[in-house]
Design a protein around this motif. Structure first.
Motif, PDB file in Angstrom:
ATOM      1  N   ALA A   1      55.840  29.672  29.205  1.00 34.88           N
ATOM      2  CA  ALA A   1      56.044  29.100  30.542  1.00 34.88           C
ATOM      3  C   ALA A   1      56.470  30.174  31.547  1.00 34.88           C
ATOM      4  O   ALA A   1      56.011  30.177  32.699  1.00 34.88           O
ATOM      5  CB  ALA A   1      57.066  27.977  30.496  1.00 34.88           C
TER       6      ALA A   1
ATOM      7  N   ARG B   1      51.776  21.373  37.026  1.00 39.32           N
ATOM      8  CA  ARG B   1      51.683  22.170  35.796  1.00 39.32           C
ATOM      9  C   ARG B   1      50.688  23.289  36.073  1.00 39.32           C
ATOM     10  O   ARG B   1      49.599  23.044  36.595  1.00 39.32           O
ATOM     11  CB  ARG B   1      51.170  21.291  34.660  1.00 39.32           C
TER      12      ARG B   1
ATOM     13  N   ASP C   1      51.608  28.406  30.083  1.00 39.53           N
ATOM     14  CA  ASP C   1      51.554  27.000  30.487  1.00 39.53           C
ATOM     15  C   ASP C   1      52.974  26.614  30.886  1.00 39.53           C
ATOM     16  O   ASP C   1      53.883  26.678  30.061  1.00 39.53           O
ATOM     17  CB  ASP C   1      51.065  26.153  29.309  1.00 39.53           C
ATOM     18  N   THR C   2      53.180  26.244  32.144  1.00 38.91           N
ATOM     19  CA  THR C   2      54.535  25.939  32.598  1.00 38.91           C
ATOM     20  C   THR C   2      55.147  24.756  31.858  1.00 38.91           C
ATOM     21  O   THR C   2      56.360  24.574  31.902  1.00 38.91           O
ATOM     22  CB  THR C   2      54.590  25.668  34.115  1.00 38.91           C
ATOM     23  N   MET C   3      54.344  23.977  31.167  1.00 41.92           N
ATOM     24  CA  MET C   3      54.862  22.843  30.389  1.00 41.92           C
ATOM     25  C   MET C   3      54.750  23.111  28.893  1.00 41.92           C
ATOM     26  O   MET C   3      54.789  22.186  28.086  1.00 41.92           O
ATOM     27  CB  MET C   3      54.093  21.565  30.744  1.00 41.92           C
TER      28      MET C   3
ATOM     29  N   LEU D   1      51.359  16.208  37.895  1.00 45.15           N
ATOM     30  CA  LEU D   1      52.083  15.415  36.901  1.00 45.15           C
ATOM     31  C   LEU D   1      52.792  14.235  37.560  1.00 45.15           C
ATOM     32  O   LEU D   1      53.028  14.240  38.775  1.00 45.15           O
ATOM     33  CB  LEU D   1      53.111  16.304  36.198  1.00 45.15           C
TER      34      LEU D   1
ATOM     35  N   SER E   1      58.341  17.668  36.281  1.00 43.86           N
ATOM     36  CA  SER E   1      58.640  19.092  36.364  1.00 43.86           C
ATOM     37  C   SER E   1      59.224  19.412  37.742  1.00 43.86           C
ATOM     38  O   SER E   1      58.542  19.964  38.609  1.00 43.86           O
ATOM     39  CB  SER E   1      57.360  19.916  36.124  1.00 43.86           C
TER      40      SER E   1
END
Length: 191
Positions: free
Chosen positions: A161, A142, A155-157, A130, A135
């Motif tokens: 998360a 990500r 999905d960390t975004m 990213l 982040s």
């Protein structure tokens, strides 16, 4: 604590979103691993495509960095293949201290092959580089995990998360290589 289920998988921690690992992976030759992968490749592509993530469309057409699927301890003792999009052109030659460009995407599809002969598609593990500051908790990476049926594990975004937060914790071990693991030497495709 270790939890086991009938598929031979076990949880590496007692947390609800623990990473499941295969307790008894088969010891396959490169040819055997490749044959199993070829038998699953279309099924895997269809399953992951159900996630409808543009980020991973046609990932199997990206450059492949291994000559056969290999067991990855960091991905639950599953056999994996390492792909990188064209933006990640320096993935195979990345030196300590170098970074991948923004927009780089790494994808590891996986399959489970147990010593009893059970063969199943596994999760697709995805990392996306990213823009700086996007982040900070994950060093601007990500992490996404797509299940074989296309459902999103995390999905960390985005959704769930916390379910994939352990991905970055593991990748911190290779912070000097821009948080990326690379293919074991004996499986690398010569560049």
């Amino acid at each position: 604590m270790i939890f086991s289920d009938v598929s031979g998988a076990f949880a590496q921690t007692s947390e609800q979103d623990a990473h499941l690992a295969i307790e008894n992976p088969a010891d396959l030759s490169k040819d055997e691993a490749q044959q199993h992968y070829k038998s699953l490749i279309r099924r895997m592509a269809r399953g992951y495509a159900a996630a409808q993530l543009d980020l991973i469309l046609n990932y199997q057409a990206w450059p492949l960095f291994n000559d056969a699927p290999y067991i990855s301890a960091t991905h639950g003792q599953r056999y994996v293949n390492s792909y990188a999009n064209r933006m990640a052109h320096n993935y195979g030659t990345l030196q300590d201290g170098e970074v991948l460009p923004v927009g780089s995407v790494l994808a590891k599809d996986s399959m489970t092959v147990t010593d009893e002969g059970n063969v199943h598609p596994g999760a697709l593990f995805v990392m996306e580089k990213l823009p700086s500051g996007s982040s900070p908790d994950t060093a601007d990476w990500r992490y996404i995990m797509v299940m074989p049926d296309g459902s999103l594990f995390g999905d960390t975004m985005g959704d769930r998360a916390g379910a994939v937060a352990y991905c970055h914790v593991c990748h911190e071990a290779v912070a000097d290589r821009d948080y990326t693991f690379y293919v074991p030497e004996e499986y690398r495709i010569p560049k």
